[in-house]
Write an enzyme that holds these catalytic residues in place. Sequence first.
Site, PDB file in Angstrom:
ATOM      1  N   LYS A  87      -8.211  67.706 -31.253  1.00 12.74           N
ATOM      2  CA  LYS A  87      -8.117  66.600 -32.156  1.00 12.74           C
ATOM      3  C   LYS A  87      -6.997  66.812 -33.156  1.00 12.74           C
ATOM      4  CE  LYS A  87     -13.075  65.393 -32.363  1.00 12.74           C
ATOM      5  NZ  LYS A  87     -14.230  65.289 -33.283  1.00 12.74           N
ATOM      6  N   VAL A 116     -12.729  53.841 -32.230  1.00 13.65           N
ATOM      7  CA  VAL A 116     -12.142  54.272 -33.504  1.00 13.65           C
ATOM      8  C   VAL A 116     -13.069  53.903 -34.653  1.00 13.65           C
ATOM      9  CG1 VAL A 116      -9.757  54.148 -32.701  1.00 13.65           C
ATOM     10  CG2 VAL A 116     -10.821  52.112 -33.673  1.00 13.65           C
ATOM     11  N   HIS A 117     -12.924  54.651 -35.751  1.00 14.98           N
ATOM     12  CA  HIS A 117     -13.689  54.332 -36.955  1.00 14.98           C
ATOM     13  C   HIS A 117     -12.965  54.734 -38.236  1.00 14.98           C
ATOM     14  CE1 HIS A 117     -14.676  58.572 -36.402  1.00 14.98           C
ATOM     15  NE2 HIS A 117     -15.087  58.605 -37.670  1.00 14.98           N
ATOM     16  N   GLU A 130     -22.646  63.100 -22.701  1.00 20.45           N
ATOM     17  CA  GLU A 130     -22.246  64.374 -22.102  1.00 20.45           C
ATOM     18  C   GLU A 130     -23.061  64.720 -20.853  1.00 20.45           C
ATOM     19  OE1 GLU A 130     -22.250  67.258 -25.255  1.00 20.45           O
ATOM     20  OE2 GLU A 130     -20.297  66.587 -25.997  1.00 20.45           O
TER      21      GLU A 130
END
Length: 433
Positions: A380, A114-115, A310
Amino acid sequence: MHQLEGTKCSFLLCLGMSIIICSVIYLRARITTTEPAEPKPLEPSSCRPFSTECKSFLPGTDEGVEWYHRDCQVESYILNSHLQCPDLTQNLHFITRPLSPEEEEYPLAFIVTVHKELELFVRLLRAIYMPQNVYCIHVDAKAPWEYQMAVQKLVSCFQNAFLSSQSETVTYAGFSRLKADLNCMKDLAKSKIGWRKVVNLCGQDFPVKSNLELVQYMQSKEWRDRNMTPGVKQPVSMRYRTRLQHKEIMGSHVARKGLGLKKGPPPHNLQVYFGTAYYALTRAFVDFVLKSPIAHDLLEWSKDTFSPDEHYWVTLNHVKEAPGSHIDGGWAGDIRAIKWRDQEGRTHSGCKGHYVRDICIYGFEDLPWIINRNSMFANKFERNTFPEALDCLEQWHRHKVLSQATVPIDPSWLLAIQSNSSSSSYFNSSAEA
């Protein structure tokens, strides 16, 4: 004689003051016990009401029945609250007991990076939180101090949750993003909780499956002993990511080195794969990642590639020696419900919210697609742009979680209540049925 008179006056003064103080204490106690406390309003003015369309997703909603949020400002609540942890977790409606023996016997591990968006993090954590699981939270080193302290305050309330022992300054598409996950993996490998599989999340994810459904899915015949790392052999269009050298501008972006400096081939003659950065990995595979020379050499080689998360996980999952490897698994594994812009018209009918970096930020009208896909998680969400989408999905998800429970439901676990019925009675009767 004068001394005796003085002593007598002092005694009478003290006696009088004692009587007055006792009277005040008695009257206050009397008022407290005879006058009932003013009830808290059912829906504070700061709450967003559930949208009319949301009612179609919420069970048992008859005409004239309204759903009301039980909390509205979880961000300011954490920032400003001086409550002790038991009150804090109760008022934020965290589930505090395992909901079934099946879940208790198959604990999961979660890595959450998280940020920003403190409210989204709190709502995500309480949606995935179960006391038998374990949670490693990686807070971006560049996140504001107030944000870091708020996350630490909440996480410290749980014995089975902790902050990553090493924090990275994460750059989009940089090696630092991969390193953040690895830092948490090292911490989780030391955990005394016997977790079976680890799942990674970001702060803008939200679960679609309940914890019970996650456990059942991961124990299914297809995935019981396998890792989920959806991906395919690296397409030609993606080869620049690993054939050209890149450098990470810390906290900003990733750029190519020079005019296109080429990299050497991958170590151990590995075939590079391309896939999602999200996964569900067995504990044995995590040990392989942390200890195997193959994994270590691929990690070193990946430091100057573009978006190494990825290709790193999916490439290792195609190594035959890796525990739980899934050779040629393709895009199998329902990890995420994501609407990519370039898949519009093929896997979805368009984003009803808006696109950011070609990924849909969900609006309310995206919910039927999310729910019907029934992936593990959806990505999201944003708090400020389309809040009603998360409000409705969160309530739908919590109802599903509690309706599957095999234990009596604590009323504090309810996120919303109906205006003319007792939801707690409904859930308790469901659990006992």
